[in-house]
Design a protein around this motif. Sequence first.
Motif, mmCIF file in Angstrom:
data_model
loop_
_atom_site.group_PDB
_atom_site.id
_atom_site.type_symbol
_atom_site.label_atom_id
_atom_site.label_comp_id
_atom_site.label_asym_id
_atom_site.label_seq_id
_atom_site.Cartn_x
_atom_site.Cartn_y
_atom_site.Cartn_z
ATOM 1 N N PRO A 223 -25.528 9.376 5.782
ATOM 2 C CA PRO A 223 -26.951 9.249 6.248
ATOM 3 C C PRO A 223 -27.229 10.759 7.003
ATOM 4 C CG PRO A 223 -25.548 8.319 7.936
ATOM 5 C CD PRO A 223 -24.565 8.540 6.604
ATOM 6 N N ALA A 224 -28.073 11.468 6.072
ATOM 7 C CA ALA A 224 -28.368 12.719 6.531
ATOM 8 C C ALA A 224 -29.867 13.291 5.952
ATOM 9 C CB ALA A 224 -27.298 13.848 5.557
ATOM 10 N N HIS A 225 -30.298 14.379 6.966
ATOM 11 C CA HIS A 225 -31.594 14.583 6.651
ATOM 12 C C HIS A 225 -31.288 16.199 6.230
ATOM 13 C CE1 HIS A 225 -35.273 17.312 7.049
ATOM 14 N NE2 HIS A 225 -35.915 16.082 6.921
ATOM 15 N N ILE A 226 -31.448 16.641 4.988
ATOM 16 C CA ILE A 226 -30.858 18.020 4.279
ATOM 17 C C ILE A 226 -32.124 18.892 4.106
ATOM 18 C CG2 ILE A 226 -29.601 19.272 2.592
ATOM 19 C CD1 ILE A 226 -28.109 16.650 2.071
ATOM 20 N N TRP A 227 -32.137 19.944 4.699
ATOM 21 C CA TRP A 227 -33.405 21.193 4.365
ATOM 22 C C TRP A 227 -32.995 21.730 3.170
ATOM 23 C CZ3 TRP A 227 -34.860 26.234 5.405
ATOM 24 C CH2 TRP A 227 -36.159 26.523 5.368
ATOM 25 N N ARG A 228 -33.624 21.657 1.958
ATOM 26 C CA ARG A 228 -33.290 22.676 0.983
ATOM 27 C C ARG A 228 -33.960 23.763 0.726
ATOM 28 N NH1 ARG A 228 -32.518 17.249 -0.118
ATOM 29 N NH2 ARG A 228 -30.704 16.551 -0.917
ATOM 30 N N GLY A 229 -35.023 24.043 1.860
ATOM 31 C CA GLY A 229 -35.798 25.185 1.561
ATOM 32 C C GLY A 229 -37.014 25.163 1.559
ATOM 33 N N GLY A 230 -37.612 23.755 1.292
ATOM 34 C CA GLY A 230 -39.058 23.582 1.001
ATOM 35 C C GLY A 230 -39.785 23.029 2.156
#
Length: 334
Positions: A223-230
Motif C-alpha cells: 500500500p503506497a502513494h507514489i509521486w512520479r512527478g506529475g
Amino acid sequence: MVTDRPAPRCWVLSEGMAGTENQCLALAAALGVEAEVKRAAAKLPWRLLGAGVAALPPGFAAGGRDRLAPPWPDLVIASGRKCAGLALAVKRASGGKSVAVFVQDPRVGRERFDLIVAPRHDGIEGVNIFATRGALSRVTDAALAQAADEFAPRFADLPRPLAACLIGGASRRHRFSPADGRALGATLARLSAETGCGLLITASRRTPDASFAAFEAALGQAPAHIWRGGGVNPYLGYLALADHLLVTADSVSMVSDACATGKPVYILPMAGRGSAQFERFFAAFEAEDTVRPFAGKLESWSYTPLDDCARAADEIRRRLAVKTVQQNGREGVD
C-alpha cells in the motif's frame, strides 16, 4: 530588527542550481523578506580572478540572464562558487552598504563576507562563520501544518503508521542502478508486510527511470502513494504526515529536511562513496541520535529538530542592525 523599519531589499544571487538557490531562498523566507532572484555567474576570464572579481563592476563581470545594476540591495544572499566574487563586487559597488552573506563555503574571499552560513561538516571557522548542523531548509512547523491540512485527504486510505521514503539517485559520488532499485523496493515491501505500514514514496530528479521502474516492480502491491512527478508535489505533505522518514544517503538536503520535522529519520545506504564532508555529516547526526541506519524496523526516538534557518536569520538581523547603526553614525558625523 525594529519592526517599523522597512524590510531590507534582498537579492538572492545564484548560478541557477536548484539545491543551493533553494537554501538561499529558505534563508530569505526565514528573514521574512521578499527576495529578488538574480541568476548570474562570473564570466571567463574574470572568473579566474576568484575573489579578485570584487574589484570589477558587477554588471561587467557577470554573465547570465539577469543584470546586476543599482539600486543595490541592502542584503545579498549568494551561493555557488561562480557567484562568490560577484557577491563581493556588489558589496563593493554599494559602498559597503550591502550586507554580503554566502551560503556554504565560498572557498575564496572568506574574510570579506559579512557572514558565511556553512554546515559544520565543511570544517571552516572564523568570526564571520555561522555553523549550521545541516543544509538550510524551508521546512518549518507552519509549512508542515499547512501541508498536513492539504494532503491528509489524499493519504486517508493508507494503513498506519505511515513511512515516507525519499529517494535520491545518481550523482558524482553515488549511483542507483536498477539492481539497487529492485533491492530497495523489496526492502520496503517487506517492511510494509511485517509492520502493516503504508508507504509514501517520492523520487528525485536524479533517480534514473530504469532504476525507479525496477523499484516499483519489486514494491509490488504494497500500500503506497507514489509521486512520479506529475501534479502538485506532495513532498511537504509526506514530511508532515509520515510517522517515520527513510532517506537515501546521497543528499544532505533531503536528510536536513527530514530532520527539521523532529520525527524518526532512518538512513538508507547508497552505492558509491561519499566525500569526507558527507562522512562527517552522517557521523555527527548518528552520534547525536538524530538519525539511525535503517535496520528493517520502525522505532521511535526524540532529538532536537534542525532550526538552522531561523538561527541564521537571527544572526543576519543582528548584523544588519549593527551595520545600520554604523552607517547612521557615519552620516551623523558627515
